[in-house]
Scaffold this motif. Structure first.
Motif, PDB file in Angstrom:
ATOM      1  N   LEU A 133       1.430 -44.771  51.481  1.00  0.00           N
ATOM      2  CA  LEU A 133       1.516 -45.596  50.275  1.00  0.00           C
ATOM      3  C   LEU A 133       2.951 -46.054  49.995  1.00  0.00           C
ATOM      4  N   GLY A 134       3.852 -45.724  50.907  1.00  0.00           N
ATOM      5  CA  GLY A 134       5.242 -46.126  50.731  1.00  0.00           C
ATOM      6  C   GLY A 134       6.053 -45.185  49.865  1.00  0.00           C
ATOM      7  N   ILE A 135       5.556 -43.961  49.677  1.00  0.00           N
ATOM      8  CA  ILE A 135       6.268 -42.979  48.855  1.00  0.00           C
ATOM      9  C   ILE A 135       6.814 -41.883  49.762  1.00  0.00           C
ATOM     10  N   PRO A 136       8.120 -41.847  50.018  1.00  0.00           N
ATOM     11  CA  PRO A 136       8.667 -40.775  50.852  1.00  0.00           C
ATOM     12  C   PRO A 136       8.497 -39.425  50.174  1.00  0.00           C
ATOM     13  N   ALA A 137       8.078 -38.432  50.957  1.00  0.00           N
ATOM     14  CA  ALA A 137       7.829 -37.085  50.429  1.00  0.00           C
ATOM     15  C   ALA A 137       8.627 -36.080  51.248  1.00  0.00           C
ATOM     16  N   TYR A 138       9.605 -35.459  50.612  1.00  0.00           N
ATOM     17  CA  TYR A 138      10.527 -34.546  51.287  1.00  0.00           C
ATOM     18  C   TYR A 138      10.074 -33.107  51.060  1.00  0.00           C
ATOM     19  N   LEU A 139      10.238 -32.282  52.088  1.00  0.00           N
ATOM     20  CA  LEU A 139       9.883 -30.869  52.022  1.00  0.00           C
ATOM     21  C   LEU A 139      11.040 -30.042  52.549  1.00  0.00           C
ATOM     22  N   SER A 140      11.331 -28.932  51.872  1.00  0.00           N
ATOM     23  CA  SER A 140      12.408 -28.065  52.344  1.00  0.00           C
ATOM     24  C   SER A 140      12.177 -27.648  53.789  1.00  0.00           C
ATOM     25  N   PRO A 141      13.197 -27.701  54.623  1.00  0.00           N
ATOM     26  CA  PRO A 141      13.053 -27.242  56.010  1.00  0.00           C
ATOM     27  C   PRO A 141      12.688 -25.768  56.143  1.00  0.00           C
ATOM     28  N   PHE A 142      12.788 -24.996  55.057  1.00  0.00           N
ATOM     29  CA  PHE A 142      12.378 -23.594  55.094  1.00  0.00           C
ATOM     30  C   PHE A 142      10.871 -23.441  54.882  1.00  0.00           C
ATOM     31  N   ALA A 143      10.164 -24.529  54.601  1.00  0.00           N
ATOM     32  CA  ALA A 143       8.753 -24.428  54.223  1.00  0.00           C
ATOM     33  C   ALA A 143       7.891 -25.474  54.923  1.00  0.00           C
ATOM     34  N   CYS A 144       8.246 -25.826  56.141  1.00  0.00           N
ATOM     35  CA  CYS A 144       7.504 -26.873  56.839  1.00  0.00           C
ATOM     36  C   CYS A 144       6.045 -26.483  57.071  1.00  0.00           C
ATOM     37  N   GLU A 145       5.171 -27.511  57.055  1.00  0.00           N
ATOM     38  CA  GLU A 145       3.754 -27.276  57.339  1.00  0.00           C
ATOM     39  C   GLU A 145       3.595 -26.539  58.669  1.00  0.00           C
ATOM     40  N   ASN A 146       4.330 -26.969  59.675  1.00  0.00           N
ATOM     41  CA  ASN A 146       4.407 -26.274  60.962  1.00  0.00           C
ATOM     42  C   ASN A 146       5.778 -25.622  61.032  1.00  0.00           C
ATOM     43  N   PRO A 147       5.856 -24.291  60.944  1.00  0.00           N
ATOM     44  CA  PRO A 147       7.168 -23.626  60.911  1.00  0.00           C
ATOM     45  C   PRO A 147       8.077 -24.017  62.073  1.00  0.00           C
ATOM     46  N   ALA A 148       7.482 -24.396  63.210  1.00  0.00           N
ATOM     47  CA  ALA A 148       8.299 -24.764  64.369  1.00  0.00           C
ATOM     48  C   ALA A 148       9.102 -26.037  64.118  1.00  0.00           C
ATOM     49  N   ASP A 149       8.717 -26.810  63.104  1.00  0.00           N
ATOM     50  CA  ASP A 149       9.425 -28.052  62.788  1.00  0.00           C
ATOM     51  C   ASP A 149      10.623 -27.841  61.868  1.00  0.00           C
ATOM     52  N   GLY A 150      10.799 -26.620  61.381  1.00  0.00           N
ATOM     53  CA  GLY A 150      11.859 -26.402  60.395  1.00  0.00           C
ATOM     54  C   GLY A 150      12.767 -25.246  60.733  1.00  0.00           C
ATOM     55  N   ARG A 151      13.219 -24.581  59.704  1.00  0.00           N
ATOM     56  CA  ARG A 151      14.142 -23.463  59.817  1.00  0.00           C
ATOM     57  C   ARG A 151      13.368 -22.155  59.769  1.00  0.00           C
ATOM     58  N   ALA A 152      13.389 -21.407  60.851  1.00  0.00           N
ATOM     59  CA  ALA A 152      12.671 -20.137  60.880  1.00  0.00           C
ATOM     60  C   ALA A 152      13.358 -19.080  60.030  1.00  0.00           C
ATOM     61  N   THR A 153      14.672 -19.174  59.932  1.00  0.00           N
ATOM     62  CA  THR A 153      15.459 -18.163  59.223  1.00  0.00           C
ATOM     63  C   THR A 153      16.286 -18.830  58.143  1.00  0.00           C
ATOM     64  N   MET A 154      16.244 -18.269  56.947  1.00  0.00           N
ATOM     65  CA  MET A 154      17.058 -18.799  55.865  1.00  0.00           C
ATOM     66  C   MET A 154      18.510 -18.390  56.067  1.00  0.00           C
ATOM     67  N   THR A 155      19.395 -19.367  56.003  1.00  0.00           N
ATOM     68  CA  THR A 155      20.834 -19.111  55.942  1.00  0.00           C
ATOM     69  C   THR A 155      21.403 -19.966  54.820  1.00  0.00           C
ATOM     70  N   PHE A 156      22.522 -19.550  54.293  1.00  0.00           N
ATOM     71  CA  PHE A 156      23.119 -20.343  53.224  1.00  0.00           C
ATOM     72  C   PHE A 156      23.673 -21.652  53.768  1.00  0.00           C
ATOM     73  N   ASP A 157      24.145 -21.661  55.009  1.00  0.00           N
ATOM     74  CA  ASP A 157      24.588 -22.921  55.590  1.00  0.00           C
ATOM     75  C   ASP A 157      23.445 -23.932  55.635  1.00  0.00           C
ATOM     76  N   ALA A 158      22.244 -23.462  56.008  1.00  0.00           N
ATOM     77  CA  ALA A 158      21.088 -24.362  56.063  1.00  0.00           C
ATOM     78  C   ALA A 158      20.670 -24.810  54.665  1.00  0.00           C
ATOM     79  N   LEU A 159      20.764 -23.917  53.687  1.00  0.00           N
ATOM     80  CA  LEU A 159      20.469 -24.295  52.307  1.00  0.00           C
ATOM     81  C   LEU A 159      21.435 -25.371  51.836  1.00  0.00           C
ATOM     82  N   PHE A 160      22.707 -25.208  52.147  1.00  0.00           N
ATOM     83  CA  PHE A 160      23.695 -26.207  51.749  1.00  0.00           C
ATOM     84  C   PHE A 160      23.458 -27.536  52.474  1.00  0.00           C
TER      85      PHE A 160
END
Length: 325
Positions: A133-160
């Motif tokens: 519909l033309g609406i970009p939807a952003y998701l935290s890399p710590f919570a990807c639908e498929n974990p392999a697409d994001g960050r497996a481990t939380m780090t503060f560098d990744a949060l920043f």
């Protein structure tokens, strides 16, 4: 790490709200990023954003973007005092997650969540549907639908990195840099204060009484444990939030118990209810930490990757100094 496929080429003033010196809130050039396995494209800096839960809300508010928000939802804790005035200017769409219809009625040009569940079919709806519909939807890399697409481990560098990326999508990269610099300064100071805690064993107790839910690997507690040199007694658990057992906890006998103070009102949610249970339960009353009242309390929401996570480092660092004294 999510990569920026097309960087912001220019930020040109086009009116809008007043900005901090050295920063311009303007229409960013088209920007496309790979976010959790999907392409998120922003043609101009969003001006009608909806945040689908509190962590995303507080990140946008901390970036000074309240005037670019047309909706928020799912408040789990009192909003940070420094953000309370701005929060009150943003319409609350739902007590929990808003339904897809409520989201579309607000005519957003950007959606943001730090939890996958916000984009469930019975919540706001899948990100791909909004993108169509033309609406970009952003998701935290710590919570990807498929974990392999994001960050497996939380780090503060990744949060920043996430904070900077969101700021770039909104055309305010300088604000992102400033916020990260402030968070980094506080983080470094808290870590320096907590260095004497090396070797201290800790149980991170999140919720529940008959079955305690505790912190294992990869989440905010694991990152804090690494920074402060704590020995997480459930650090061998594969899950981020495993179900623990009081017998195992008794056998590992932590020096300190870090308590999540949750406001939702369930069994074993508040820090006070946790302490009361630990002291009356025969399986835990003789624990070293319980007998010595060696408890450190942090807000429940700070134990998810958010603007509050540095608060948790500060609270644990300061708390460790108190319980050791």
């Amino acid at each position: 790490m999510v990569t920026v496929a097309t960087l912001v080429a220019a930020v040109a003033a086009c009116g809008g709200p007043p900005t901090d010196a050295g920063d311009t809130t303007a229409s960013a050039a088209p920007t496309a990023i790979e976010n959790c396995g999907q392409r998120v494209t922003v043609t101009t800096a969003p001006r009608r954003a909806i945040t689908l839960e509190q962590n995303a809300t507080e990140i946008l508010l901390s970036l000074g973007l309240a005037d670019r928000m047309v909706g928020t939802s799912y408040q789990t804790d009192p909003v940070l005092p420094a953000l309370a005035d701005e929060y009150r200017t943003v319409p609350v769409l739902a007590k929990l997650y808003p339904a897809r219809e409520a989201v579309l009625t607000a005519k957003p040009d950007f959606l943001y969540s730090t939890f996958t569940s916000a984009y469930a079919p019975d919540a706001a709806g899948p990100r791909a549907d909004h993108a169509a519909l033309g609406i970009p939807a952003y998701l935290s890399p710590f919570a990807c639908e498929n974990p392999a697409d994001g960050r497996a481990t939380m780090t503060f560098d990744a949060l920043f990195d996430q904070i900077r990326e969101v700021a770039t999508l909104f055309g305010v990269p300088d604000r992102g840099d400033e916020l990260v610099a402030e968070q980094r300064k506080r983080l470094d100071a808290a870590v320096a204060t907590g260095t004497s805690s090396h070797g201290t064993s800790a149980l991170w107790y999140y919720s529940g009484t008959s079955t305690p839910y505790v912190a294992g690997r990869n989440g905010v507690p694991a990152a804090i444990s690494t920074l402060l040199g704590l020995d997480n007694v459930y650090g061998d658990a594969e899950q981020t939030w495993p179900a623990g057992s009081w017998e195992t906890i008794a056998s590992r006998d932590p020096d300190v118990i870090v308590l999540a103070d949750l406001t939702r009102g369930g069994d074993g949610d508040s820090a006070a209810s946790k302490i009361a249970y630990l002291k009356k339960n025969p399986a835990t009353a003789r624990l070293t930490a319980v007998r010595g009242n060696r408890f450190v309390t942090v807000s429940g929401s700070s134990m998810d990757p958010s603007i509050r996570s540095v608060d948790a480092v500060e609270q644990v660092s300061a708390g460790l100094g108190t319980v050791r004294s």
